[in-house]
Motif scaffolding. Structure first.
Motif, mmCIF file in Angstrom:
data_model
loop_
_atom_site.group_PDB
_atom_site.id
_atom_site.type_symbol
_atom_site.label_atom_id
_atom_site.label_comp_id
_atom_site.label_asym_id
_atom_site.label_seq_id
_atom_site.Cartn_x
_atom_site.Cartn_y
_atom_site.Cartn_z
ATOM 1 N N GLU A 21 0.840 -1.202 0.000
ATOM 2 C CA GLU A 21 0.000 0.000 0.000
ATOM 3 C C GLU A 21 0.873 1.250 0.000
ATOM 4 O OE1 GLU A 21 -3.992 1.520 2.396
ATOM 5 O OE2 GLU A 21 -2.680 0.036 3.318
ATOM 6 N N LEU A 22 0.452 2.225 -0.772
ATOM 7 C CA LEU A 22 1.068 3.554 -0.749
ATOM 8 C C LEU A 22 0.106 4.493 -0.037
ATOM 9 C CD1 LEU A 22 3.196 5.684 -1.675
ATOM 10 C CD2 LEU A 22 1.845 5.931 -3.777
ATOM 11 N N GLU A 23 0.581 5.144 1.016
ATOM 12 C CA GLU A 23 -0.249 6.085 1.764
ATOM 13 C C GLU A 23 0.327 7.484 1.652
ATOM 14 O OE1 GLU A 23 -0.797 5.043 5.841
ATOM 15 O OE2 GLU A 23 -1.987 3.259 5.400
ATOM 16 N N TRP A 24 -0.553 8.474 1.668
ATOM 17 C CA TRP A 24 -0.113 9.861 1.772
ATOM 18 C C TRP A 24 -1.055 10.597 2.717
ATOM 19 C CZ3 TRP A 24 -2.218 7.416 -2.345
ATOM 20 C CH2 TRP A 24 -3.370 7.933 -2.935
ATOM 21 N N GLU A 25 -0.459 11.360 3.617
ATOM 22 C CA GLU A 25 -1.215 12.030 4.676
ATOM 23 C C GLU A 25 -0.626 13.412 4.938
ATOM 24 O OE1 GLU A 25 -2.221 11.555 9.484
ATOM 25 O OE2 GLU A 25 -1.122 9.987 8.409
ATOM 26 N N VAL A 26 -1.490 14.396 5.082
ATOM 27 C CA VAL A 26 -1.027 15.740 5.433
ATOM 28 C C VAL A 26 -0.646 15.757 6.911
ATOM 29 C CG1 VAL A 26 -1.717 18.150 5.731
ATOM 30 C CG2 VAL A 26 -2.324 16.925 3.631
ATOM 31 N N MET A 27 0.599 16.146 7.177
ATOM 32 C CA MET A 27 1.114 16.185 8.544
ATOM 33 C C MET A 27 1.054 17.593 9.143
ATOM 34 S SD MET A 27 1.812 13.025 8.427
ATOM 35 C CE MET A 27 2.559 12.776 10.030
ATOM 36 N N GLY A 28 1.094 18.600 8.270
ATOM 37 C CA GLY A 28 1.097 19.982 8.742
ATOM 38 C C GLY A 28 1.281 20.929 7.566
ATOM 39 N N TYR A 29 1.587 22.178 7.869
ATOM 40 C CA TYR A 29 1.743 23.155 6.789
ATOM 41 C C TYR A 29 2.687 24.273 7.222
ATOM 42 C CZ TYR A 29 -1.451 26.203 9.424
ATOM 43 O OH TYR A 29 -2.022 26.991 10.401
ATOM 44 N N TYR A 30 3.243 24.944 6.227
ATOM 45 C CA TYR A 30 4.047 26.144 6.440
ATOM 46 C C TYR A 30 3.236 27.360 5.991
ATOM 47 C CZ TYR A 30 8.320 23.395 7.143
ATOM 48 O OH TYR A 30 9.273 22.539 7.631
ATOM 49 N N ALA A 31 3.365 28.436 6.753
ATOM 50 C CA ALA A 31 2.741 29.711 6.386
ATOM 51 C C ALA A 31 3.715 30.830 6.738
ATOM 52 C CB ALA A 31 1.417 29.897 7.122
ATOM 53 N N PRO A 32 3.648 31.970 6.036
ATOM 54 C CA PRO A 32 4.568 33.069 6.332
ATOM 55 C C PRO A 32 4.468 33.508 7.795
ATOM 56 C CG PRO A 32 3.420 33.467 4.270
ATOM 57 C CD PRO A 32 2.761 32.273 4.904
ATOM 58 N N ASN A 33 5.596 33.882 8.372
ATOM 59 C CA ASN A 33 5.599 34.384 9.746
ATOM 60 C C ASN A 33 4.617 35.541 9.885
ATOM 61 O OD1 ASN A 33 7.588 32.633 10.718
ATOM 62 N ND2 ASN A 33 9.241 33.963 10.008
ATOM 63 N N GLY A 34 3.803 35.485 10.908
ATOM 64 C CA GLY A 34 2.837 36.548 11.151
ATOM 65 C C GLY A 34 1.538 36.398 10.402
ATOM 66 N N ALA A 35 1.498 35.476 9.435
ATOM 67 C CA ALA A 35 0.257 35.250 8.685
ATOM 68 C C ALA A 35 -0.676 34.355 9.499
ATOM 69 C CB ALA A 35 0.558 34.597 7.344
ATOM 70 N N HIS A 36 -1.949 34.579 9.347
ATOM 71 C CA HIS A 36 -2.933 33.779 10.073
ATOM 72 C C HIS A 36 -4.034 33.330 9.112
ATOM 73 C CE1 HIS A 36 -1.066 34.863 13.888
ATOM 74 N NE2 HIS A 36 -1.045 36.124 13.465
ATOM 75 N N PRO A 37 -3.717 32.343 8.271
ATOM 76 C CA PRO A 37 -4.746 31.866 7.341
ATOM 77 C C PRO A 37 -5.951 31.331 8.104
ATOM 78 C CG PRO A 37 -2.858 30.366 7.398
ATOM 79 C CD PRO A 37 -2.458 31.588 8.148
#
Length: 372
Positions: A245-261
């Motif tokens: 089996e091949l699995e892919w999972e989102v572990m986290g994300y990067y965002a610009p410092n000070g940004a609050h998406p």
């Protein structure tokens, strides 16, 4: 292998392992130009009625044999624009995993450990450690709820509910909390050899300044034919299924410092990344994939069911996960020789190393998936 895959020297120590992995990930992010970015773990998913759910944004594809995934790492980098594999992120695990709730349960419930051996040690000897209990939503398609706690060896027989409460607090749904307290019964086992690595996915058009961290793995696995991992006359072996089996999972994300998406921006990016990998994987392996909507744990349950073993039989056996951590059972005896106790830990080990169904080494899988 340590020269090419430095994380392997920390394979027994999760704290050090994940700290070193974070350093490798951040260094690679800077190489991609994410210099003034901060890393964030996958956030809670907030429903319309305000509930905060712990979601596992994960997908997978199953094939007959792990050789199908030869060269998958360079293939994915070629096929997915903006997909970059993190250097030195290779790691591996040997996971014995038990299904400990039945087909009619509202959630999946599993018990898992990791296998370790001393250098040059006979593979008939294994030492499970890093024990965990996990509860997940059923299926493997949509984003599922996932809750997991690590359990000290000496507390493995205790009700894990307090650990779930301590980790998730008010974010632990009532139905999950109630389900956690139910007494575990082993329905069956899967043995997994996992070659894992990470990637960073960039797509400014669809995700803006958010960069998604994706954990991927190629798993070679065997499913035991019987709940106690004994020989099954139905399949003529103690192993009933052997796939990959091949699995892919989102572990986290990067965002610009000070940004609050916003919550919706983050989850839109997460879902886009999962879908982008999924489209490529499905196109690449369309002719080899095995169609199923079942998770790994559900595949264990289906496998046991296919051996004509009823729920009543499983409950009558009343196997407990901690029994498989012992070399000699206190009360279970071999059917052909009642004077001899059953070595359930030995059977668990054979799930990985039985000669006719021997799972490949972690090194072999990693080497194979990296081939150009």
């Amino acid at each position: 292998m340590l020269n090419h895959r430095p994380l392997f020297k920390h394979i027994r120590n999760h704290d050090t392992l994940f700290s070193e992995l974070a350093m490798a990930r951040n260094a690679h992010a800077q190489c991609l130009g994410l210099n003034d970015y901060a890393y964030h773990k996958t956030p809670k998913f907030i429903t319309a009625d305000g509930r905060r759910l712990t979601i596992e944004p994960e997908r997978s594809l199953i094939v007959q044999n792990y050789h199908s995934f030869t060269g998958v790492k360079p293939i994915l980098q070629q096929q997915i624009p903006g997909f970059y594999i993190v250097n030195n992120s290779d790691i591996g695990f040997r996971y014995p995993t038990a299904a400990i709730a039945g087909q009619d349960a509202p959630f999946i419930k599993r018990f898992r450990s990791e296998f370790f051996h001393k250098v040059d040690e006979d593979r008939s000897i294994c030492r499970p450690r890093n024990l965990s209990y996990g509860i997940k939503s059923r299926g493997k398609g949509d984003n599922r709820q996932e809750y997991e706690v690590w359990v000290p060896d000496e507390h493995v027989q205790l009700n894990p509910t307090p650990l779930f409460i301590d980790k998730y607090g008010e974010d632990l749904p009532d139905d999950v909390r109630d389900f956690a307290s139910l007494t575990p019964v082993v329905y069956g086992w899967m043995g997994v050899k996992r070659a894992a690595f990470e990637a960073i996915f960039l797509d400014k058009k669809n995700m803006g300044d958010i960069a998604i961290n994706i954990g991927l793995s190629v798993d070679a696995y065997n499913i035991g034919a019987m709940p106690d991992l004994s020989y099954s006359p139905v399949v003529g072996s103690s192993i009933a299924v052997s796939n990959a089996e091949l699995e892919w999972e989102v572990m986290g994300y990067y965002a610009p410092n000070g940004a609050h998406p916003t919550h919706d921006q983050i989850w839109s990016a997460i879902n886009h990344a999962i879908e982008a990998v999924g489209i490529a994987v499905n196109n690449i392996y369309d002719k080899e994939s095995i169609a199923t909507s079942e998770s790994k744990t559900e595949r264990i349950l289906s496998c046991i069911q296919s051996q004509h073993i009823s729920t009543e039989q499983v409950l009558d056996w009343n196997l407990k996960p901690w029994e498989f951590l012992q070399v000699a059972s206190m009360h279970r005896r071999k059917s052909h020789d009642p004077n001899r106790s059953v070595n359930l830990l030995g059977r668990l080990n054979r799930l990985f190393y039985q000669e006719s169904f021997k799972l490949p080494s972690l090194k072999k899988i990693h080497d194979l998936i990296a081939l150009p």
